[in-house]
Design an enzyme around this catalytic site. Structure first.
Site, PDB file in Angstrom:
ATOM      1  N   GLN B 136       0.832  -1.204   0.000  1.00 47.40           N
ATOM      2  CA  GLN B 136       0.000   0.000   0.000  1.00 47.40           C
ATOM      3  C   GLN B 136       0.868   1.255   0.000  1.00 47.40           C
ATOM      4  O   GLN B 136       1.531   1.544   0.993  1.00 47.40           O
ATOM      5  CB  GLN B 136      -0.879  -0.022   1.262  1.00 47.40           C
ATOM      6  N   GLY B 137       0.866   1.969  -1.092  1.00 46.40           N
ATOM      7  CA  GLY B 137       1.655   3.196  -1.166  1.00 46.40           C
ATOM      8  C   GLY B 137       0.797   4.419  -0.908  1.00 46.40           C
ATOM      9  O   GLY B 137       0.402   5.127  -1.834  1.00 46.40           O
ATOM     10  N   TYR B 138       0.485   4.629   0.342  1.00 44.32           N
ATOM     11  CA  TYR B 138      -0.343   5.781   0.715  1.00 44.32           C
ATOM     12  C   TYR B 138       0.513   6.827   1.429  1.00 44.32           C
ATOM     13  O   TYR B 138       0.712   7.932   0.962  1.00 44.32           O
ATOM     14  CB  TYR B 138      -1.465   5.347   1.658  1.00 44.32           C
ATOM     15  N   GLU B 253      -9.772  -1.657   4.931  1.00 46.45           N
ATOM     16  CA  GLU B 253      -8.628  -1.856   5.824  1.00 46.45           C
ATOM     17  C   GLU B 253      -9.095  -1.824   7.281  1.00 46.45           C
ATOM     18  O   GLU B 253      -8.759  -2.700   8.069  1.00 46.45           O
ATOM     19  CB  GLU B 253      -7.566  -0.768   5.590  1.00 46.45           C
TER      20      GLU B 253
END
Ligand SMILES: Cc1cc2nc3c(=O)[nH]c(=O)nc-3n(C[C@H](O)[C@H](O)[C@H](O)COP(=O)(O)OP(=O)(O)OC[C@H]3O[C@@H](n4cnc5c(N)ncnc54)[C@H](O)[C@@H]3O)c2cc1C
Lengths: 356, 405
Positions: B136-138, B253
């Site tokens: 997850q590239g948040y 999530e």
């Protein structure tokens, strides 16, 4: 802040300056990563002894400074602020036993060497993982001590042990009949298991009473370290909230966080009072030392618990990283909370002492 | 008797139960009973034993690792009730789901909702089989709780984007095959300038640097993007729609983190606290935990846990009957995090100093594991929307309270 003498004020300021400059948390980190056999910072311990801290409790006649427990606490608090890896608290606890129950000969033999920093001493009471001074099976026959002690702080390197046996406290010097096994806890400090197998032992005067007096003093000293840790973690968190920007504002501007900090600040003020109260009660020879110590350890345990958790939470992701210091406080906090009786143990004793 | 039983009308769910029981019996190797590791998501992938590999393959082909996902994309196509029965049957024999990770917990459900047909066909079956790992590239150094202030920029180059920027706390980044990420495609608008992209982790210009956690493991990374080419076909939804899609993913999530799903739920397992306390603390004359203070705190915790479990059940029943999330779902992540953390603290306290072991001799394996779980567990109230952010959401969105000025 307790009312300090001029001498104590100087001692505190000097300790603070030394700890900040010579023993910052980076020194603890270095010790942890190098993991020396003794699990403390040997050079720093030497320096501490040279400044006279190893002999704070020891009378001047024996080479010490004869300053008492509040003074010891002031130093331990400053060291706690920087998580200094030092055997000072353990050595002071064992020194208490010598001061209260040692014969003239025993005192003359050990106190000057302790004061000089040549001897690290440790107090060995527990035979299980929880504090239980009423469950001691170690025995002495014909001057030979046998039994197993768990989680002895500084047990890896101490040259002198004060050991609790069924009929009182004994001195065990050296390694004859002693087997040491290191136990690695989360705080990366020394907590060895010690097996005594007919180790030559010399008795200290006093029975169960002496054990209580000595563990009370060990506990009060620990509380001072806990106070320093809690204060430093709190200050660090307060600083962080004033710089970290999210949603276009510093975190410190969010009321939800302000109130959390205000609550912790309040708890810390209470913690300081009870910790200093316990140390002063010992110094002034009051009869209710155990009351004051149980009060201090119960409050200190809860407050450090709260602060160490909040430090991580309020730092967010960065607090979860090993690179940050918050984790050190969390880990060491739980160890100190468990040593010499946790908050529940001391609440129970407090109730008993109050006759409830 | 035997004939009567066979002739009795068999309810469809019971028929499914019989099928599940039989299939699990044939495919779950008893040697793997209870061998599930709650920390595997944190500690990273390990080399599967032949049994584990066979078990994963069987579940993957059956689609039962993601039981309620549509069959056409490799899911199990089961109803919620059937999925529950499957879970019961697995629990009965100590079987566990070998298929998990962020693809299952959050990306898959989001893609099923927002992805194009081609994207679903490309990505969902591989998640269902557990053969592609997603990260997850948040978060970014300056964009944690305030995710919408993210800066990683994707420049439009016709048929592709070129991405530059830094992500951080990328869980599993060093093990992942692919990354779903939020990037900025418009610098003039905050929320509306965000786009949802999918990026292969082996694209030139993607670099990961693992970060060590207080628990000793290094399960997450700083992730750097330097002139990384991402085809436009890898954009989910429209340009500028990323915030809506990204938030939907966060809902998945949160619900999976609250304990209804996998990871946190598994952290509640283990020895009952009461038994452990009796062992370490001893009992009084009446057989009660000798430490009355600890005893009452254990009971309070157990009651909290039960209240939490009942609320999970109620929320799921309400969601089913209203065809939408129940109000209770909003509190679940916070309650789950609190209870999980309290449980860890109690486990530590009960064992005394034996509960604080780091490594080496003299500690029970279970205790060493619990220490790491305790330390890692401090993150549960931080990631996926911290407790404070969740409370802000509850106060503003649900209770209608105002923003502070
Ligand atoms: C173990 C772990 C794994 C992670 N995995 C991933 C991942 O895979 N991918 C990914 O993108 N991210 C991941 N994250 C990042 C996670 O989502 C962020 O850490 C989280 O959003 C918090 O942001 P932050 O760390 O920047 O803290 P900050 O936003 O700086 O917050 C610091 C503190 O301030 C509080 N706070 C912030 N704003 C407010 C407010 N308005 N009101 C009240 N309190 C406030 C927070 O709750 C927190 O306590 C992970 C984090 C951890 C710890």
């Amino acid at each position: 802040m307790a009312v300090l003498t001029e001498e104590q004020t100087m001692l505190r300021d000097m300790a603070r300056e030394w700890a900040d400059n010579e023993s910052p948390v980076t020194a603890y980190r270095k010790m942890r990563d190098a993991a020396p056999a003794e699990y403390y910072d040997a050079a720093a311990w030497r320096a501490q002894a040279e400044m006279g801290w190893a002999g704070i409790l020891i009378p001047e006649a024996q080479g010490g400074a004869g300053m008492g427990y509040l003074s010891l606490g002031l130093v331990l608090e400053q060291l706690g602020r920087n998580l200094a890896a030092t055997p000072l608290a353990a050595t002071a606890a064992a020194t208490s036993a010598l001061l209260l129950g040692g014969s003239e000969a025993q005192q003359v033999e050990w106190l000057p060497r302790i004061a000089a920093g040549d001897v690290v001493a440790a107090l060995a009471v527990d035979e299980g993982p929880r504090f239980a001074p009423d469950k001691i099976a170690t025995t002495v026959e014909g001057g030979k001590l046998s039994g197993t002690k768990e989680f002895v702080a500084e047990g890896d390197s101490a040259q002198l042990f004060v050991v609790a046996a069924t009929d009182g406290l004994y001195l065990v010097a050296g390694d004859e009949g002693v087997t040491r096994s290191p136990r690695k806890l989360t705080d990366a400090r020394s907590h060895a298991q010690l097996r005594f197998d007919g180790a030559p032992a010399g008795k200290l005067e006093g029975g169960a009473d002496l054990l209580t007096q000595v563990t009370d003093r060990a506990t009060a000293a620990l509380c001072a370290e806990m106070l320093g840790m809690a204060e430093a973690a709190f200050a660090q968190t307060n600083d962080y909230l004033k710089t970290r920007v999210q949603f276009g504002q510093v975190l410190a501007s969010f009321q939800a966080l302000q109130h959390r900090m205000a609550k912790m600040f309040t708890e810390l003020e209470l913690m300081r009072s009870v910790v200093e109260g316990a140390l002063e009660a010992i110094d002034s020879g009051r009869a209710n030392v155990s009351h004051e110590v149980s009060l201090a350890k119960a409050v200190a345990g809860e407050t450090l618990h709260l602060v160490s958790r909040e430090t991580i939470q309020l730092h967010g992701g960065i607090g979860m990283t090993d690179e940050h210091d918050a984790g050190f406080t969390l880990k060491r906090a739980r160890v100190l909370e468990a040593m010499w009786g946790n908050a529940a143990w001391h609440r129970e004793r407090f109730a008993r002492l109050c006759g409830y | 008797m035997a004939t009567a039983e066979i002739e009795a009308p068999v309810d469809a769910l019971e028929a499914f139960r019989a099928h599940a029981r039989e299939w699990l019996g044939a495919h779950f190797p008893p040697s793997l009973k209870g061998k599930d590791n709650a920390m595997s998501a944190v500690e990273g992938p390990h080399e599967n034993t032949p049994e584990e590999a066979a078990w994963q393959q069987a579940m993957g082909e059956k689609g039962w690792g993601v039981p309620t996902w549509p069959k056409e994309y490799g899911g199990g196509g089961l109803s919620r009730d059937e999925a529950r029965v499957l879970q019961e049957e697995m629990a009965r024999i100590g079987a566990w789901n070998p298929i998990g990770g962020m693809g299952v917990m959050m990306f898959g459900p989001t893609l099923l909702e927002y992805g194009s047909e081609e994207q679903k066909r490309e990505h969902i079956p591989a998640i269902a089989k557990g053969i592609v790992r997603w990260c997850q590239g948040y978060s970014e150094p300056g964009a944690g709780s305030d995710l919408a202030s993210l800066q990683a920029f994707a420049e439009d180059r016709g048929d592709h984007y070129v991405v530059n920027g830094q992500k951080t706390w990328t869980s599993g980044g060093q093990w992942a095959d692919k990354c779903f990420m939020l990037v900025r495609t418009d610098k003039t608008r905050k929320h509306e300038g965000i786009t949802f992209l999918l990026c292969d982790m082996d694209t030139p210009g993607v670099e990961v640097k693992p970060i060590r956690l207080i628990s000793g493991s290094s399960p997450f990374c700083e992730t750097f993007f330097t002139d990384v080419k991402v085809p436009k076909a890898n954009r989910v939804g429209e340009e500028g729609q990323g915030w809506t899609i990204g938030k939907r993913l966060l809902q998945h999530e949160r619900s999976s983190l609250s304990g209804g799903g996998s990871t946190a739920g598994r952290m509640f397992s283990g020895a009952p606290l009461g038994q452990l306390a009796k062992k370490y603390v001893g009992v009084d004359e009446q057989g009660r935990i000798a430490d009355a203070d600890l005893r009452s705190r254990i009971v309070r915790h157990e009651m909290d846990l039960r209240a939490f479990m009942l609320t999970l059940r109620r929320a799921s029943a309400e969601a089913k009957s209203n065809q939408g999330p129940s109000a209770a779902t909003s509190i679940m992540k916070n309650v789950g995090a609190r209870i999980m953390q309290e449980r860890s603290e109690l486990l530590i306290e009960i064992r005394g100093l034996a509960g604080l072991g780091w490594e080496g001799e003299g500690f029970e394996e279970e205790a060493l594991k619990d220490v790491r779980t305790w330390l890692f567990g401090k993150a549960v109230s931080i990631y996926g929307g911290s407790t404070e952010i969740q409370n802000n959401v509850i106060a503003k969105r649900i209770l209608g309270m105002l923003d502070h000025q």
